[in-house]
Design a protein around this motif. Structure first.
Motif, PDB file in Angstrom:
ATOM      1  N   VAL A 113     -70.100  10.949 -56.111  1.00  0.00           N
ATOM      2  CA  VAL A 113     -71.175  10.196 -56.034  1.00  0.00           C
ATOM      3  C   VAL A 113     -71.841  10.439 -54.690  1.00  0.00           C
ATOM      4  O   VAL A 113     -73.063  10.753 -54.624  1.00  0.00           O
ATOM      5  N   SER A 114     -71.336  10.594 -53.597  1.00  0.00           N
ATOM      6  CA  SER A 114     -72.045  10.831 -52.274  1.00  0.00           C
ATOM      7  C   SER A 114     -70.648  11.320 -51.211  1.00  0.00           C
ATOM      8  O   SER A 114     -69.692  11.535 -51.842  1.00  0.00           O
ATOM      9  N   ASP A 115     -71.242  11.451 -50.254  1.00  0.00           N
ATOM     10  CA  ASP A 115     -70.322  11.946 -49.258  1.00  0.00           C
ATOM     11  C   ASP A 115     -69.009  11.062 -48.990  1.00  0.00           C
ATOM     12  O   ASP A 115     -68.001  11.801 -48.399  1.00  0.00           O
ATOM     13  N   ARG A 116     -69.242   9.804 -49.188  1.00  0.00           N
ATOM     14  CA  ARG A 116     -68.056   9.016 -48.978  1.00  0.00           C
ATOM     15  C   ARG A 116     -67.719   8.248 -50.255  1.00  0.00           C
ATOM     16  O   ARG A 116     -66.745   7.558 -50.165  1.00  0.00           O
ATOM     17  N   LEU A 117     -68.311   8.385 -51.360  1.00  0.00           N
ATOM     18  CA  LEU A 117     -67.849   7.718 -52.739  1.00  0.00           C
ATOM     19  C   LEU A 117     -67.430   8.566 -53.798  1.00  0.00           C
ATOM     20  O   LEU A 117     -68.465   9.557 -54.286  1.00  0.00           O
ATOM     21  N   TRP A 118     -66.355   8.432 -54.348  1.00  0.00           N
ATOM     22  CA  TRP A 118     -66.027   8.937 -55.579  1.00  0.00           C
ATOM     23  C   TRP A 118     -65.564   7.849 -56.594  1.00  0.00           C
ATOM     24  O   TRP A 118     -64.778   6.884 -56.132  1.00  0.00           O
TER      25      TRP A 118
ATOM     26  N   TRP B  91     -54.964   8.943 -63.247  1.00  0.00           N
ATOM     27  CA  TRP B  91     -54.036   9.849 -63.181  1.00  0.00           C
ATOM     28  C   TRP B  91     -54.247  11.039 -62.211  1.00  0.00           C
ATOM     29  O   TRP B  91     -53.717  12.058 -61.956  1.00  0.00           O
ATOM     30  N   HIS B  92     -55.754  11.158 -61.463  1.00  0.00           N
ATOM     31  CA  HIS B  92     -55.793  12.141 -60.419  1.00  0.00           C
ATOM     32  C   HIS B  92     -55.595  11.706 -59.182  1.00  0.00           C
ATOM     33  O   HIS B  92     -55.779  10.279 -58.845  1.00  0.00           O
ATOM     34  N   GLU B  93     -55.359  12.432 -58.232  1.00  0.00           N
ATOM     35  CA  GLU B  93     -55.198  12.219 -56.813  1.00  0.00           C
ATOM     36  C   GLU B  93     -56.511  11.752 -56.353  1.00  0.00           C
ATOM     37  O   GLU B  93     -57.489  12.507 -56.560  1.00  0.00           O
ATOM     38  N   ALA B  94     -56.684  11.100 -55.334  1.00  0.00           N
ATOM     39  CA  ALA B  94     -58.021  10.719 -54.619  1.00  0.00           C
ATOM     40  C   ALA B  94     -58.253  12.168 -54.132  1.00  0.00           C
ATOM     41  O   ALA B  94     -57.635  12.854 -53.385  1.00  0.00           O
ATOM     42  N   PRO B  95     -59.666  12.627 -54.538  1.00  0.00           N
ATOM     43  CA  PRO B  95     -59.897  14.035 -53.962  1.00  0.00           C
ATOM     44  C   PRO B  95     -60.403  14.145 -52.468  1.00  0.00           C
ATOM     45  O   PRO B  95     -60.426  15.184 -52.092  1.00  0.00           O
ATOM     46  N   GLN B  96     -60.679  13.105 -51.788  1.00  0.00           N
ATOM     47  CA  GLN B  96     -60.936  13.152 -50.238  1.00  0.00           C
ATOM     48  C   GLN B  96     -60.494  12.398 -49.582  1.00  0.00           C
ATOM     49  O   GLN B  96     -60.785  10.920 -49.722  1.00  0.00           O
ATOM     50  N   ASP B  97     -59.736  12.647 -48.688  1.00  0.00           N
ATOM     51  CA  ASP B  97     -58.919  11.638 -47.596  1.00  0.00           C
ATOM     52  C   ASP B  97     -60.262  10.710 -46.809  1.00  0.00           C
ATOM     53  O   ASP B  97     -61.201  11.344 -46.294  1.00  0.00           O
ATOM     54  N   GLY B  98     -59.999   9.500 -46.712  1.00  0.00           N
ATOM     55  CA  GLY B  98     -60.971   8.573 -46.180  1.00  0.00           C
ATOM     56  C   GLY B  98     -62.098   8.244 -46.734  1.00  0.00           C
ATOM     57  O   GLY B  98     -62.851   7.508 -46.323  1.00  0.00           O
ATOM     58  N   ALA B  99     -62.436   8.819 -48.059  1.00  0.00           N
ATOM     59  CA  ALA B  99     -63.540   8.252 -48.777  1.00  0.00           C
ATOM     60  C   ALA B  99     -63.262   7.092 -49.345  1.00  0.00           C
ATOM     61  O   ALA B  99     -62.081   6.579 -49.545  1.00  0.00           O
ATOM     62  N   ILE B 100     -64.177   6.445 -49.953  1.00  0.00           N
ATOM     63  CA  ILE B 100     -64.194   5.091 -50.773  1.00  0.00           C
ATOM     64  C   ILE B 100     -63.828   5.847 -52.071  1.00  0.00           C
ATOM     65  O   ILE B 100     -64.726   6.344 -52.765  1.00  0.00           O
ATOM     66  N   ASN B 101     -62.829   5.380 -52.745  1.00  0.00           N
ATOM     67  CA  ASN B 101     -62.475   5.917 -54.141  1.00  0.00           C
ATOM     68  C   ASN B 101     -62.325   4.568 -55.031  1.00  0.00           C
ATOM     69  O   ASN B 101     -61.565   3.661 -54.689  1.00  0.00           O
ATOM     70  N   ILE B 102     -63.198   4.694 -55.992  1.00  0.00           N
ATOM     71  CA  ILE B 102     -63.061   3.752 -57.207  1.00  0.00           C
ATOM     72  C   ILE B 102     -62.094   4.171 -58.336  1.00  0.00           C
ATOM     73  O   ILE B 102     -62.685   5.373 -58.906  1.00  0.00           O
ATOM     74  N   GLU B 103     -60.950   3.726 -58.546  1.00  0.00           N
ATOM     75  CA  GLU B 103     -60.074   4.106 -59.525  1.00  0.00           C
ATOM     76  C   GLU B 103     -60.585   3.570 -60.985  1.00  0.00           C
ATOM     77  O   GLU B 103     -60.784   2.137 -61.181  1.00  0.00           O
ATOM     78  N   LEU B 104     -61.041   4.419 -61.771  1.00  0.00           N
ATOM     79  CA  LEU B 104     -61.498   3.783 -63.076  1.00  0.00           C
ATOM     80  C   LEU B 104     -61.305   4.759 -64.058  1.00  0.00           C
ATOM     81  O   LEU B 104     -61.603   5.812 -64.243  1.00  0.00           O
ATOM     82  N   ASP B 105     -60.478   4.296 -65.235  1.00  0.00           N
ATOM     83  CA  ASP B 105     -60.051   5.202 -66.624  1.00  0.00           C
ATOM     84  C   ASP B 105     -61.332   4.906 -67.802  1.00  0.00           C
ATOM     85  O   ASP B 105     -61.667   3.858 -67.559  1.00  0.00           O
ATOM     86  N   PRO B 106     -61.598   5.850 -68.311  1.00  0.00           N
ATOM     87  CA  PRO B 106     -62.574   5.980 -69.726  1.00  0.00           C
ATOM     88  C   PRO B 106     -61.739   4.702 -70.424  1.00  0.00           C
ATOM     89  O   PRO B 106     -60.764   4.789 -70.794  1.00  0.00           O
ATOM     90  N   GLY B 107     -62.776   3.882 -71.127  1.00  0.00           N
ATOM     91  CA  GLY B 107     -62.163   2.924 -71.821  1.00  0.00           C
ATOM     92  C   GLY B 107     -63.272   2.170 -72.902  1.00  0.00           C
ATOM     93  O   GLY B 107     -64.214   2.948 -73.105  1.00  0.00           O
ATOM     94  N   LEU B 108     -63.010   1.038 -73.452  1.00  0.00           N
ATOM     95  CA  LEU B 108     -63.964   0.462 -74.487  1.00  0.00           C
ATOM     96  C   LEU B 108     -65.306   0.022 -73.700  1.00  0.00           C
ATOM     97  O   LEU B 108     -66.137   0.046 -74.397  1.00  0.00           O
TER      98      LEU B 108
END
Length: 296
Positions: A113-118, A123-140
């Protein structure tokens, strides 16, 4: 277990009826798509609640799945006379058995999304250390960050939401915008949706992300005003809910509106100009995000 996939191109007015008949003669599943998808003749059609579609595709592609042992030619011969399909109008391909879960997961990569937001599937590892990471799976429930409307709202929150703000996410879907607001430092986040499935999904996703958001059906939502109100819905409900949404924003607060097609920007912006100083819309892939500051 392998399958046979049958692709049939038909006039769109016959597509639903033929799809139903295919299920009657043994298809395991069917799907209907624009036969011209991915070409210059593709017809994007966007329906809104309570507004019947004014058009349909010129030609539809029916994708039907059959068991590998099925005799497709014999099965199609069982169709009613008015729905008979000529051999030249369908194509059969063999689909080998796969790990469908892994295949589906492979189609969803982290969204930058941005320099600090993913936005990252679990099932994926966080792609960037120190970034704000929202864990969300596709769903209904709607909202994984991949659709332009959600992406635009995420970008706005990341760039503009004051730390400590109170936030209302109206039409919260999966809760992605509410969760993002919480992770960006909002002091209170409330999500509202008309769909009980969305309420459940938002709650579960908030737990997954270790944030606290309140989620309600419209009749149960708390009263009060917020520093930021986000409504990523569609143009028709935005028209209907304008006065209500404006009333939920504090004087000097901000409103963020999306789910708007580019050609609807002028109308929706003019409507909300009654209460807000509206700014120039942000456009992405034909979709728009509107935002404005409420006048005292």
């Amino acid at each position: 277990m392998a399958f046979q996939q049958v692709n049939i191109v038909v006039a769109s007015k016959q597509a639903e009826l033929l799809s139903d008949e295919l299920m009657e003669i043994g298809a395991l599943s069917t799907a209907i798509e624009d036969a011209y998808a991915g070409t210059d003749k593709e017809q994007p059609i966007f329906d809104e609640p309570n507004e019947p579609s004014a058009e349909i595709w010129e030609q539809s592609l029916i994708i039907a799945m059959f068991d590998e042992a099925a005799d497709i030619k014999q099965a199609l011969a069982l169709l009613p006379p008015a729905l008979q399909v000529a051999e030249a109008d369908y194509k059969i391909t063999s689909i080998e058995d796969q790990d469908w879960v892994k295949l589906t997961q492979s189609q969803f990569d982290p969204i930058h999304v941005s320099d600090r937001l993913w936005i990252t599937p679990t099932w994926h590892e966080a792609p960037q250390d120190g970034a704000i990471n929202i864990e969300l799976d596709p769903g209904l429930a709607f909202g994984t960050g991949s659709h332009p409307t959600t992406f635009l709202c995420l970008r706005w929150l990341d760039a503009n939401m004051p730390v400590g703000a109170t936030v209302l996410d109206y039409g919260c879907g999966s809760g992605i915008l509410a969760i993002t607001a919480a992770k960006l430092g909002a002091s209170q986040v409330v999500g509202v949706d008309i769909d009980k499935q969305a309420i459940r999904a938002s709650h579960d996703n908030a737990v997954q992300n270790n944030v606290n958001i309140e989620v309600y059906l419209p009749d149960a939502q708390p009263e009060g005003q917020f520093d930021v109100v986000v409504a990523n819905i569609l143009a028709n409900p935005l028209r209907i809910l304008g006065q209500m949404l404006s009333g939920r924003v504090k004087d000097g607060g901000q409103i963020v509106l999306s789910g708007i097609l580019e050609e609807q920007v002028e109308e929706i912006s003019a409507l909300y100009q009654q209460w807000f100083d509206m700014q120039t819309a942000t456009i992405h892939d034909g979709w728009a995000c509107l935002f404005g500051k409420k006048r005292a």
